[in-house]
Design a protein around this motif. Structure first.
Motif, PDB file in Angstrom:
ATOM      1  N   VAL A   1       0.840  -1.213   0.000  1.00  0.00           N
ATOM      2  CA  VAL A   1       0.000   0.000   0.000  1.00  0.00           C
ATOM      3  C   VAL A   1       0.864   1.248   0.000  1.00  0.00           C
ATOM      4  N   ALA A   2       1.942   1.252   0.795  1.00  0.00           N
ATOM      5  CA  ALA A   2       2.809   2.427   0.877  1.00  0.00           C
ATOM      6  C   ALA A   2       3.510   2.694  -0.438  1.00  0.00           C
ATOM      7  N   GLY A   3       3.661   1.729  -1.272  1.00  0.00           N
ATOM      8  CA  GLY A   3       4.347   1.920  -2.533  1.00  0.00           C
ATOM      9  C   GLY A   3       3.428   2.230  -3.689  1.00  0.00           C
ATOM     10  N   MET A   4       2.122   2.304  -3.461  1.00  0.00           N
ATOM     11  CA  MET A   4       1.181   2.589  -4.543  1.00  0.00           C
ATOM     12  C   MET A   4       1.287   4.077  -4.939  1.00  0.00           C
ATOM     13  N   PRO A   5       1.505   4.420  -6.214  1.00  0.00           N
ATOM     14  CA  PRO A   5       1.631   5.834  -6.649  1.00  0.00           C
ATOM     15  C   PRO A   5       0.387   6.645  -6.318  1.00  0.00           C
ATOM     16  N   GLN A   6      -0.798   6.048  -6.405  1.00  0.00           N
ATOM     17  CA  GLN A   6      -2.018   6.778  -6.119  1.00  0.00           C
ATOM     18  C   GLN A   6      -2.030   7.262  -4.673  1.00  0.00           C
ATOM     19  N   ILE A   7      -1.501   6.390  -3.761  1.00  0.00           N
ATOM     20  CA  ILE A   7      -1.492   6.756  -2.341  1.00  0.00           C
ATOM     21  C   ILE A   7      -0.526   7.919  -2.136  1.00  0.00           C
ATOM     22  N   VAL A   8       0.661   7.842  -2.745  1.00  0.00           N
ATOM     23  CA  VAL A   8       1.662   8.892  -2.554  1.00  0.00           C
ATOM     24  C   VAL A   8       1.172  10.224  -3.123  1.00  0.00           C
TER      25      VAL A   8
ATOM     26  N   PRO B   1      -6.122  18.302  -1.812  1.00  0.00           N
ATOM     27  CA  PRO B   1      -6.736  18.969  -0.654  1.00  0.00           C
ATOM     28  C   PRO B   1      -7.411  17.976   0.300  1.00  0.00           C
ATOM     29  N   ASP B   2      -8.007  16.870  -0.242  1.00  0.00           N
ATOM     30  CA  ASP B   2      -8.679  15.877   0.627  1.00  0.00           C
ATOM     31  C   ASP B   2      -8.149  14.499   0.276  1.00  0.00           C
ATOM     32  N   PRO B   3      -7.024  14.124   0.880  1.00  0.00           N
ATOM     33  CA  PRO B   3      -6.416  12.823   0.537  1.00  0.00           C
ATOM     34  C   PRO B   3      -7.318  11.627   0.819  1.00  0.00           C
ATOM     35  N   SER B   4      -8.181  11.738   1.826  1.00  0.00           N
ATOM     36  CA  SER B   4      -8.999  10.571   2.181  1.00  0.00           C
ATOM     37  C   SER B   4      -9.947  10.184   1.057  1.00  0.00           C
ATOM     38  N   MET B   5     -10.331  11.136   0.180  1.00  0.00           N
ATOM     39  CA  MET B   5     -11.232  10.799  -0.918  1.00  0.00           C
ATOM     40  C   MET B   5     -10.595   9.779  -1.869  1.00  0.00           C
ATOM     41  N   ILE B   6      -9.300   9.862  -1.998  1.00  0.00           N
ATOM     42  CA  ILE B   6      -8.600   8.911  -2.890  1.00  0.00           C
ATOM     43  C   ILE B   6      -8.106   7.688  -2.107  1.00  0.00           C
TER      44      ILE B   6
ATOM     45  N   ASN C   1      -1.218  10.438   7.974  1.00  0.00           N
ATOM     46  CA  ASN C   1      -0.180  11.360   7.548  1.00  0.00           C
ATOM     47  C   ASN C   1       0.943  11.390   8.561  1.00  0.00           C
ATOM     48  N   ALA C   2       1.826  12.359   8.444  1.00  0.00           N
ATOM     49  CA  ALA C   2       2.982  12.430   9.334  1.00  0.00           C
ATOM     50  C   ALA C   2       2.584  12.721  10.773  1.00  0.00           C
ATOM     51  N   GLN C   3       1.374  13.264  10.980  1.00  0.00           N
ATOM     52  CA  GLN C   3       0.908  13.525  12.340  1.00  0.00           C
ATOM     53  C   GLN C   3      -0.004  12.409  12.853  1.00  0.00           C
ATOM     54  N   SER C   4      -0.021  11.253  12.146  1.00  0.00           N
ATOM     55  CA  SER C   4      -0.820  10.077  12.527  1.00  0.00           C
ATOM     56  C   SER C   4      -2.317  10.342  12.407  1.00  0.00           C
TER      57      SER C   4
ATOM     58  N   LEU D   1     -12.490   8.650  10.296  1.00  0.00           N
ATOM     59  CA  LEU D   1     -11.533   9.335   9.431  1.00  0.00           C
ATOM     60  C   LEU D   1     -11.244  10.712   9.998  1.00  0.00           C
ATOM     61  N   GLY D   2     -10.003  11.156   9.884  1.00  0.00           N
ATOM     62  CA  GLY D   2      -9.591  12.447  10.394  1.00  0.00           C
ATOM     63  C   GLY D   2      -9.171  12.407  11.846  1.00  0.00           C
ATOM     64  N   GLU D   3      -9.375  11.252  12.518  1.00  0.00           N
ATOM     65  CA  GLU D   3      -8.951  11.123  13.918  1.00  0.00           C
ATOM     66  C   GLU D   3      -7.520  10.574  13.969  1.00  0.00           C
ATOM     67  N   ALA D   4      -6.906  10.759  15.119  1.00  0.00           N
ATOM     68  CA  ALA D   4      -5.521  10.274  15.300  1.00  0.00           C
ATOM     69  C   ALA D   4      -5.511   8.750  15.441  1.00  0.00           C
TER      70      ALA D   4
END
Length: 555
Positions: free
Chosen positions: A73-80, A86-91, A112-115, A126-129
């Motif tokens: 999953v971490a290597g999928m281009p769509q994820i990166v 603006p809204d990464p969760s949509m993808i 994300n980087a802030q978990s 979604l959007g929670e830590a």
């Protein structure tokens, strides 16, 4: 009135004894339980170890599987690329859910980087830590790892890996989890088969232990261990206490049993030294090897064991038709022989005295008649002649025969021959310079006595019955003893030349015949020699007996 206390104690004693007897007699149950429990313990220990290792392997594989999905999953281009929107969760949410469903994971969470979650099986979160507090290794140090932590959905086996952008910066984290209850179910599914096999093997082990106990019970003839121990002690006591000597060998001819009487009788060393030794080295003239080869029983066989005459029984040990060994039992004939010798000597003395009395009574009557006729000189001449003849015989025997027992035997035979009217002479070249051993005395008396008796009988019944003659020659020069007895009787027909030495065969009539020559032949064979038949210079038969010089005592 009966005292109840002793009666109660007696009943308790009987109950305790019955319990002990039940325990002692349950050899089959003891073997089955011992073998079965030992096998069950080994199988349980091995099954526990193997199932524990299998659980560890399955858990490790589940963690590695979660980590592999996370890296994918971490290597999928769509994820990166979604992180720049603006809204990464949509993808990210649809992609993560599709991966979760395809891989069977409990959750695929991308943060994300802030978990902060960009994907979660529960959209409301979604959007929670992210929960668990185990993201630092991925977000700070950039490591991929497997962890076990408790999140919002419960305790799970997690695979975590960082998400890198094109410049090599860590922009997020992927967490793939498999719930521990599912891991445990998978572990249980794979280990249950192992436990089933262990249980089956334990059942088969107890069945085998039961069969083994049955087989051992048959092998030991239905006896209990304490009964076998008692029989072994009884057998040992019997073997060591009986008067007969016992020797047993296995199929290879090696000694397996020797009792105390046999060791004393044969002057053998300690029993433990003898066990396992070849019987041929311990008792050279034994016939146990022939019994092993042919499997035939031999009863009441006479033989010499050292300096001891013995009567031996030999029987093979058979098991299912196979010869497994042989046993020899022997008893000394020394006491019987000593008594027989005493009786024989007494009988010889009586015969000699009777013959001498008969002969000298005639001489005395003759001397008395000569004296009455006033023929003193003729009476003195007769006395001197008889004295000279007797002294000549005694002097010859004293000079040429060193053994006094054999000399006495020969003197008795000479007197007996004169009474029978047989001219018996001892060759002047005869010589026996060494005295005989106790065995040698017995053997020589039997050989010489039987040969002379047969010669006298043959000479009296031959064609020269009016002048029967017997001649004796014996010598110990060389390595052997030689005895030669010849007569002027009818001789032995050529057809009987071989069978005359067989026991029971005789040319005489009457009872107790056919023993003397067979005894002479057997004694010669037992003592390293033989007896042969030739034609005599006197016209009859000539028997030549050869014996080993070991019958002579050391000078």
């Amino acid at each position: 009135m009966t005292n109840p206390r002793p009666l109660a104690e007696l009943q308790r004693f009987r109950r305790a004894r019955a319990k002990r007897r039940w325990y002692r007699r349950s050899f089959r149950l003891q073997v089955m339980l011992l073998v079965g429990l030992l096998l069950a313990g080994m199988l349980l220990a091995q099954g526990t170890y193997l199932n524990h290792r299998k659980a560890d392997i399955i858990s490790h594989q589940m963690g590695e599987r979660a980590l592999a999905v996370a890296k994918t999953v971490a290597g999928m281009p769509q994820i990166v690329s979604a992180f720049d929107t603006p809204d990464p969760s949509m993808i990210i949410q649809p992609l993560a859910e599709r991966v979760r469903l395809e891989t069977g994971a409990r959750y695929v969470v991308v943060g994300n980087a802030q978990s902060i979650r960009y994907s979660h099986p529960v959209p409301e979160r979604l959007g929670e830590a992210m929960v668990g507090g185990d993201n630092d290794q991925a977000l700070i140090y950039g490591q991929s790892y497997v962890s076990k932590a408790t999140g919002t959905l419960g305790t799970a086996m997690r695979g975590k890996t960082p998400i890198w952008d094109e410049e090599g910066n860590i922009i997020g984290v992927v967490s793939v989890g498999f719930m521990m209850d599912r891991v445990e179910m998978d572990v249980a599914r794979y280990t249950n088969l192992g436990w089933a096999l262990v249980a089956l093997m334990i059942v088969l082990g107890f069945a085998g232990a039961y069969w083994l106990s049955q087989h051992l019970k048959r092998v030991i003839l239905g006896l209990e261990p304490y009964e076998i121990a008692r029989l072994a002690m009884e057998k040992e006591a019997i073997l060591q206490s009986i008067h007969e000597g016992i020797l047993a060998v296995n199929r290879d001819g090696h000694i397996t049993l020797v009792n105390q009487q046999a060791r004393r009788f044969l002057n053998l060393p300690d029993e433990h030294v003898l066990l396992g030794q070849p019987i041929q080295e311990v008792v050279p003239n034994t016939r146990l090897l022939e019994v092993l080869r042919h499997g035939e029983q031999e009863f009441d066989q006479q033989m010499w064991l050292g300096d001891h005459p013995a009567v031996v029984n030999r029987v093979p040990i058979l098991h299912d038709g196979e010869i497994e060994g042989a046993v020899a039992t022997f008893r000394s004939r020394r006491e019987i022989i000593d008594l027989s010798q005493a009786l024989t000597q007494a009988s010889r003395d009586v015969d000699m005295l009777r013959a001498q009395a008969h002969e000298f009574s005639n001489k005395l009557y003759t001397i008395s008649g000569l004296l009455q006729l006033k023929r003193v000189e003729e009476a003195l001449a007769l006395i001197h002649h008889e004295t000279e003849r007797a002294q000549k015989q005694m002097s010859f025997l004293m000079r040429h025969v060193a053994d006094t027992v054999l000399s006495g035997t020969l003197l008795g035979k000479l007197t007996r021959a004169r009474e029978l009217g047989v001219a018996m002479e001892i060759d002047e070249q005869s010589s026996l310079a060494c005295p005989l051993t106790a065995t040698g005395q017995e053997v020589m008396m039997s050989v010489v006595g039987n040969l002379l008796d047969n010669a006298c009988h043959a000479a009296l019944n031959g064609p020269n019955g009016d002048s029967p003659k017997v001649r004796l020659f014996l010598t110990d020069l060389g390595e052997q003893l030689l005895v030669e007895v010849e007569d002027n009787g009818p001789g032995v027909p050529e057809a009987h030349a071989e069978s005359i030495f067989q026991e029971g065969f005789s040319t005489k009539t009457g009872k107790h015949c056919g023993i003397g020559l067979s005894l002479v032949a057997r004694l010669c064979r037992q003592h390293g020699g033989a007896v042969t038949l030739e034609e005599s210079e006197l016209g009859g038969a000539c028997f030549i007996a050869v014996l080993d010089r070991s019958l002579c005592a050391a000078p």
